[in-house]
Each structure stands twice: as structure tokens, then as C-alpha cells.
Design a protein around this motif. Structure first.
Motif, PDB file in Angstrom:
ATOM      1  N   GLU A   1       8.445 -32.208 -15.914  1.00 11.82           N
ATOM      2  CA  GLU A   1       8.685 -30.721 -15.671  1.00 11.82           C
ATOM      3  C   GLU A   1      10.011 -30.185 -14.662  1.00 11.82           C
ATOM      4  O   GLU A   1       9.860 -30.556 -14.146  1.00 11.82           O
ATOM      5  N   SER A   2       9.073 -28.303 -14.892  1.00 11.30           N
ATOM      6  CA  SER A   2      10.035 -27.578 -14.318  1.00 11.30           C
ATOM      7  C   SER A   2       9.905 -28.138 -12.741  1.00 11.30           C
ATOM      8  O   SER A   2       9.133 -28.275 -11.965  1.00 11.30           O
ATOM      9  N   GLY A   3      11.454 -28.414 -12.242  1.00 10.94           N
ATOM     10  CA  GLY A   3      11.618 -28.856 -10.527  1.00 10.94           C
ATOM     11  C   GLY A   3      11.333 -30.535 -10.466  1.00 10.94           C
ATOM     12  O   GLY A   3      11.786 -30.729  -9.296  1.00 10.94           O
ATOM     13  N   ASP A   4      11.482 -31.002 -11.560  1.00 11.87           N
ATOM     14  CA  ASP A   4      11.296 -32.621 -10.953  1.00 11.87           C
ATOM     15  C   ASP A   4      12.805 -33.304 -11.046  1.00 11.87           C
ATOM     16  O   ASP A   4      13.527 -32.124 -11.729  1.00 11.87           O
ATOM     17  N   THR A   5      12.886 -34.187 -10.642  1.00 14.18           N
ATOM     18  CA  THR A   5      14.119 -34.589 -10.628  1.00 14.18           C
ATOM     19  C   THR A   5      13.666 -36.390 -10.965  1.00 14.18           C
ATOM     20  O   THR A   5      12.799 -36.395 -10.557  1.00 14.18           O
ATOM     21  N   VAL A   6      15.430 -37.481 -11.484  1.00 12.17           N
ATOM     22  CA  VAL A   6      15.113 -38.699 -11.372  1.00 12.17           C
ATOM     23  C   VAL A   6      14.376 -39.095 -10.148  1.00 12.17           C
ATOM     24  O   VAL A   6      13.287 -39.760 -10.456  1.00 12.17           O
ATOM     25  N   SER A   7      14.973 -38.629  -9.016  1.00 11.64           N
ATOM     26  CA  SER A   7      14.849 -39.251  -7.841  1.00 11.64           C
ATOM     27  C   SER A   7      13.331 -39.153  -7.254  1.00 11.64           C
ATOM     28  O   SER A   7      12.619 -40.137  -6.807  1.00 11.64           O
ATOM     29  N   LYS A   8      12.977 -37.914  -7.423  1.00 12.15           N
ATOM     30  CA  LYS A   8      11.424 -37.327  -7.421  1.00 12.15           C
ATOM     31  C   LYS A   8      10.412 -38.459  -8.205  1.00 12.15           C
ATOM     32  O   LYS A   8       9.396 -38.840  -7.633  1.00 12.15           O
TER      33      LYS A   8
ATOM     34  N   ILE B   1      17.648 -34.238 -17.337  1.00 11.73           N
ATOM     35  CA  ILE B   1      16.985 -34.531 -17.736  1.00 11.73           C
ATOM     36  C   ILE B   1      15.705 -33.235 -18.082  1.00 11.73           C
ATOM     37  O   ILE B   1      16.190 -31.853 -17.175  1.00 11.73           O
ATOM     38  N   GLU B   2      15.171 -32.848 -19.099  1.00 13.53           N
ATOM     39  CA  GLU B   2      14.928 -32.022 -19.513  1.00 13.53           C
ATOM     40  C   GLU B   2      12.971 -31.966 -19.408  1.00 13.53           C
ATOM     41  O   GLU B   2      12.343 -32.400 -19.484  1.00 13.53           O
ATOM     42  N   VAL B   3      12.683 -29.990 -19.128  1.00 11.42           N
ATOM     43  CA  VAL B   3      11.768 -30.247 -18.799  1.00 11.42           C
ATOM     44  C   VAL B   3      10.712 -30.382 -20.506  1.00 11.42           C
ATOM     45  O   VAL B   3      11.712 -30.015 -21.939  1.00 11.42           O
ATOM     46  N   GLY B   4       9.763 -31.252 -21.072  1.00  9.52           N
ATOM     47  CA  GLY B   4       9.428 -31.612 -22.079  1.00  9.52           C
ATOM     48  C   GLY B   4       9.526 -32.966 -22.084  1.00  9.52           C
ATOM     49  O   GLY B   4       9.065 -33.219 -22.670  1.00  9.52           O
ATOM     50  N   GLN B   5      10.995 -33.451 -21.879  1.00  6.66           N
ATOM     51  CA  GLN B   5      10.954 -34.482 -22.376  1.00  6.66           C
ATOM     52  C   GLN B   5       9.726 -36.151 -21.568  1.00  6.66           C
ATOM     53  O   GLN B   5      10.126 -35.728 -20.238  1.00  6.66           O
TER      54      GLN B   5
END
Length: 243
Positions: free
Chosen positions: A38-45, A69-73
Motif C-alpha cells: 500500500e502507499s507509504g509501505d517499506t520493506v522494513s515496515k 517495491i510498488e503499490v499493488g505489488q
């Protein structure tokens, strides 16, 4: 420079502006052990929220660049069924399947979506959305589509039959923009038009004129064309006929 900022904005099209549209297009829910970015996500989060080391998320999803990473992935956030719990010490009993001695394998359960790849599992038959010279091709990083130049007013046509899910100029950096949904997997986007000739909710046929080429929110007349598969940008040239 303005052109550079616009190109950067085009590259972020998938990540920042299609969240609501992708949801509206009815993407299927992800299966157990998977998560849709989702928007604002990172792998760490994502790793922290799913009680996994970052290294596990990177390894399970084959991420060469965890910052891209991309939104929707769709990402795997629990170990594959054949992965030992020793390789994922932070997994809980609720998310980690029982360990097995065999090598890791791709999930095969029918309700579990496969890891997104650059090669679609299905195909779509496209035609060129306009006439002109291709001045920029897809690279998956800085360019999420192709740019085609010609004179202002050159017809822009639907590359495949579908439904208009966005028609407007509310997305900064794209000018007058159209987005067509073709099925549950594919979307196409047409940016910088001089005029839009169809409306949201309208069904269109392949080859139907939908816009006129222009330079709205851009420094030259051109069409920026994108193809998306399950929320991820892919190279349109793969599905377009040779010229």
C-alpha cells in the motif's frame, strides 16, 4: 529541469497515483502469507508488521532492490510451506507453516496468488495507441512506459477493448489522462492528451479514438503510454505488434 521532473513523475505513476483506481478495479484479495503493498509501505515496515526479518522478505520475494517495491505489488510475508522455521525465526505459529525437509518451492495452493513477476501469466492483444516515433522505451525504473511523439491533434486510440476508469487532469505531471481497464489483470494509461473524447464508465472498442495527442502538463507534444499487469508496470512493447 521541468522535463526531468515530469519524467520522474511518470516513473512514479504506478506507485503514487493508482492506489484508488487499482482498488476500484477489483483486484482479488491476497492469500494467507501474502501482503499487497500500500502507499507509504517499506520493506522494513512490512517485515516489522509481519514479525519477520527484512532479510526473509527480501529472499522470499527475490527483491534485488528492497527500496523499489510498488503499490499493488504482492509480497510473501510468511515462509513457503517447505521452508524451515529456522530460516524465519520471527514467524509465529499463526503465520508460519510447519517445516519440511525439502527445498523451498513456489506455493501451489489455488487460493494463494503467485509472486508477481515481470512475465505475465496471461496475455493481452494490443495495437499501437497512436502513430509517431518512439523516443523513450520502458526500463522498469525511470521509465514505466513508452513515449511517442507526433503532431498535436494526432488521434490516440484504445490499444485494446475495455472500460474507462479514469478521465481527467487531476494527476499532477500527466495532463489530460485516460486509464482503461481491460480485464481483471490489465490496465493501460494514456497521458498528456490535448483533448479527451471519452468519459469515465464508458466502454470502448479496440482501435476507437479516445483522445487527441497534446502536450498537457508536458514540455512537448507526445503520448506517454503505460501497460500494467496486476498493478505492476510491464513493458508495453512485449504485447505490441512489430512496426
Amino acid at each position: 529541469m521541468l522535463a526531468k521532473r515530469i519524467r520522474r513523475g511518470i516513473g512514479q505513476f504506478a506507485c503514487a497515483t493508482l492506489v484508488a483506481l487499482l482498488a476500484a478495479c477489483g483486484l482479488p484479495p491476497v492469500g494467507p502469507g501474502f501482503y499487497r503493498v500500500e502507499s507509504g509501505d517499506t520493506v522494513s515496515k512490512i517485515a516489522r508488521d509481519n514479525r519477520q526479518p527484512v532479510q526473509n522478505i527480501v529472499r522470499w520475494n527475490g527483491l534485488s532492490n528492497p527500496n523499489a517495491i510498488e503499490v499493488g505489488q504482492v509480497l510473501r510475508v510468511a515462509p513457503p510451506a517447505s521452508t524451515s522455521t529456522a530460516a524465519a525465526p520471527a514467524a509465529t505459529a499463526a503465520t508460519a507453516p510447519a517445516p519440511r525437509a525439502s527445498r523451498p518451492a513456489r506455493p501451489t495452493a489455488p487460493d494463494t496468488p503467485p509472486k508477481p513477476t515481470a512475465v505475465p501469466a496471461t496475455s493481452i492483444s494490443l495495437i499501437w495507441p497512436t502513430n509517431g516515433k518512439v523516443i523513450r522505451t520502458f526500463d522498469g525504473r525511470d521509465s514505466k512506459g513508452i513515449d511517442i511523439v507526433n503532431a498535436a491533434g494526432t488521434p490516440v486510440i484504445a490499444a485494446a477493448a475495455g472500460k474507462v476508469v479514469y478521465a481527467g487532469n487531476g494527476l499532477r505531471g500527466y495532463g489530460n489522462l485516460l486509464i482503461l481497464k481491460h480485464n481483471g489483470d490489465y490496465l493501460t494509461a494514456y497521458a498528456h492528451n490535448q483533448a479527451l473524447l471519452v468519459k469515465e464508465g464508458q466502454a470502448v472498442t479496440q482501435g476507437q479514438q479516445i483522445a487527441q495527442m497534446g502536450n498537457s502538463d508536458n514540455d512537448r507534444v507526445m503520448l506517454h503510454f503505460e501497460l500494467r499487469y496486476q498493478g505492476r508496470s510491464i513493458d508495453p512493447a512485449r504485447e505490441l505488434p512489430p512496426r
